[in-house]
Write a protein that holds these residues in place. Structure first.
Motif, PDB file in Angstrom:
ATOM      1  N   PHE A 118       0.830  -1.204   0.000  1.00 54.22           N
ATOM      2  CA  PHE A 118       0.000   0.000   0.000  1.00 54.22           C
ATOM      3  C   PHE A 118       0.864   1.253   0.000  1.00 54.22           C
ATOM      4  O   PHE A 118       0.563   2.230  -0.701  1.00 54.22           O
ATOM      5  CB  PHE A 118      -0.929   0.007   1.223  1.00 54.22           C
ATOM      6  N   PHE A 119       1.948   1.237   0.767  1.00 54.21           N
ATOM      7  CA  PHE A 119       2.849   2.390   0.784  1.00 54.21           C
ATOM      8  C   PHE A 119       3.483   2.591  -0.599  1.00 54.21           C
ATOM      9  O   PHE A 119       3.597   3.719  -1.073  1.00 54.21           O
ATOM     10  CB  PHE A 119       3.937   2.200   1.839  1.00 54.21           C
ATOM     11  N   LEU A 120       3.898   1.501  -1.230  1.00 50.28           N
ATOM     12  CA  LEU A 120       4.494   1.601  -2.564  1.00 50.28           C
ATOM     13  C   LEU A 120       3.483   2.133  -3.579  1.00 50.28           C
ATOM     14  O   LEU A 120       3.838   2.913  -4.475  1.00 50.28           O
ATOM     15  CB  LEU A 120       5.017   0.234  -3.003  1.00 50.28           C
ATOM     16  N   TRP A 121       2.225   1.715  -3.426  1.00 49.37           N
ATOM     17  CA  TRP A 121       1.170   2.207  -4.322  1.00 49.37           C
ATOM     18  C   TRP A 121       0.998   3.718  -4.160  1.00 49.37           C
ATOM     19  O   TRP A 121       0.854   4.445  -5.155  1.00 49.37           O
ATOM     20  CB  TRP A 121      -0.135   1.485  -3.999  1.00 49.37           C
ATOM     21  N   LEU A 122       1.024   4.198  -2.908  1.00 54.09           N
ATOM     22  CA  LEU A 122       0.931   5.638  -2.653  1.00 54.09           C
ATOM     23  C   LEU A 122       2.164   6.376  -3.164  1.00 54.09           C
ATOM     24  O   LEU A 122       2.060   7.477  -3.712  1.00 54.09           O
ATOM     25  CB  LEU A 122       0.768   5.892  -1.147  1.00 54.09           C
ATOM     26  N   LYS A 123       3.325   5.748  -2.997  1.00 55.25           N
ATOM     27  CA  LYS A 123       4.577   6.379  -3.408  1.00 55.25           C
ATOM     28  C   LYS A 123       4.618   6.596  -4.925  1.00 55.25           C
ATOM     29  O   LYS A 123       5.102   7.627  -5.399  1.00 55.25           O
ATOM     30  CB  LYS A 123       5.745   5.501  -2.965  1.00 55.25           C
ATOM     31  N   TRP A 124       4.114   5.631  -5.673  1.00 53.95           N
ATOM     32  CA  TRP A 124       4.084   5.749  -7.132  1.00 53.95           C
ATOM     33  C   TRP A 124       3.127   6.850  -7.592  1.00 53.95           C
ATOM     34  O   TRP A 124       3.262   7.374  -8.693  1.00 53.95           O
ATOM     35  CB  TRP A 124       3.682   4.417  -7.762  1.00 53.95           C
TER      36      TRP A 124
END
Length: 301
Positions: A118-124
Motif C-alpha cells: 500500500f505504501f508503494l502504491w501511494l509512493k508511485w
C-alpha cells in the motif's frame, strides 16, 4: 493607559509576529524568485510557498487577536467584527494546518522506505495523493465556514439594532458546533502526525543500517540523517504544542477572552508558524544556501 500585563503581552506578540514574518517572507521570496527565474516550480516548493503565505496571514490574524485582547478588547464585542475575526481565524488555521499536512505526506512518500504494497502504491502516485489531499481540504474548509455561520446565527438574533441571545438554546448548539470544528482540525493533525512518525522511524532504521555497514559514526550520510531526525522531532513537538493550545483556545476564547491563561495560549500559538519556518530553512538545502548568500551580502556591507 496600558496595564503592565497588557504591555508585556503585546510586546511579546509583536516580537513573535516580526520573527515569524521574517522567516515566512524569506521562504516565499526565495521560492517565488526561483519560480520566475526557471519558469517552473516543484510540488514541494509550491506547497512551501503556499504554506509561507498562509502563515503570514495566520500571524496577521494572531497579531490582530493580540490587540483585541489588549486595550481594544471591547471592540470584539461588536457582532460584525467578532464574526469577521472568527472566519479569518478559522481560514488561517485551516490553510496552514492542511498545507503542513500535505508537506508531511509529500516528504514521507518521497524519503521514507517501506516495503508494504500500500505504501508503494501511494509512493508511485505521490503527486496525485498530495494534490487530492489539498483539494479535499478545501471541501472541509467550506464545511467549516458553514458551521461557523450557523454558530453565529444561533448565537445572536438580530432585532433591529439590538442583539438578543438565548443562553439555553445557544449553549447546546455552540458545544455541538465546537466539537465538530475540533474534529475537522484533528483529521489533518492526525495525518501529519502519522506521516512524521513514520518518516522518523524510517530515518532511524536507515541510519542504523548506515552505521552498521560503514562502521563509522561520523559518516556524512549518517550525520545528514541524524540532522533530519532532529528537525523532524522539533516539528513534531511544535505540532503537538500548537494542536493542544489551539484546541484549548477554541473552547476558552468565548468564555475567558482576557484571562491570563488564554493570553499565554495565544503566545504559544505563535510558536508554530514562527518556529517551523526556520526549521524548514535549516532543513532545505536551497533555502540554506540562500541564507548564506544573504549573510554574505550583509557581511560585505
Amino acid at each position: 493607559m496600558f496595564m503592565g500585563l497588557d504591555e508585556v503581552f503585546l510586546i511579546l506578540s509583536i516580537v513573535e509576529f516580526l520573527v515569524g514574518i521574517l522567516g515566512n517572507v524569506f521562504i516565499g521570496t526565495v521560492n517565488c524568485y526561483e519560480w520566475v527565474k526557471n519558469h517552473k516550480i516543484s510540488l514541494a516548493d509550491f506547497i512551501l510557498t503556499c504554506l509561507a503565505l498562509s502563515r503570514i496571514m495566520q500571524l496577521v490574524v494572531y497579531l490582530f487577536q493580540s490587540f483585541l485582547m489588549g486595550p481594544g478588547a471591547h471592540i470584539y464585542l461588536t457582532y460584525k467584527l467578532g464574526r469577521l475575526f472568527s472566519l479569518l481565524w478559522r481560514v488561517a488555521i485551516h490553510l496552514t494546518t492542511w498545507l503542513a499536512t500535505c508537506l508531511s505526506i509529500f516528504y514521507l512518500l518521497k524519503i521514507a522506505q517501506f516495503s508494504h504494497s500500500f505504501f508503494l502504491w501511494l509512493k508511485w502516485r505521490m503527486n496525485r495523493v498530495v494534490l487530492m489531499t489539498l483539494v479535499s481540504s478545501l471541501a472541509i474548509l467550506i464545511f467549516d465556514l458553514l458551521l461557523l455561520e450557523r454558530l453565529f446565527i444561533s448565537d445572536y438574533i438580530l432585532d433591529g439594532s439590538n442583539l438578543t441571545s438565548h443562553p439555553t438554546e445557544r449553549k447546546t448548539s455552540q458545544v455541538n458546533t465546537l466539537i465538530i470544528l475540533s474534529m475537522t482540525y484533528f483529521i489533518p493533525f492526525l495525518l501529519s502526525l502519522t506521516s512524521l512518525v513514520l518518516l522518523f522511524l524510517s530515518l532511524v532504521r536507515h541510519t542504523r543500517n548506515l552505521q552498521r555497514n560503514s562502521m563509522a559514526s561520523r559518516d556524512s550520510s549518517t550525520e545528514a540523517h541524524k540532522r533530519a531526525m532532529k528537525i523532524l522531532l522539533s516539528f513534531l513537538l511544535l505540532s503537538v504544542v500548537h494542536f493542544i493550545s489551539t484546541q484549548l483556545a477554541i473552547w476558552l476564547f468565548s468564555v475567558l477572552w482576557r484571562d491570563m491563561f488564554v493570553r499565554f495560549l495565544v503566545l504559544v500559538m505563535y510558536v508554530l508558524p514562527t518556529g517551523h519556518s526556520f526549521i524548514l530553512i535549516l532543513g532545505n538545502k536551497k533555502l540554506g544556501q540562500a541564507v548564506l548568500k544573504v549573510y554574505g551580502i550583509l557581511k560585505a556591507y
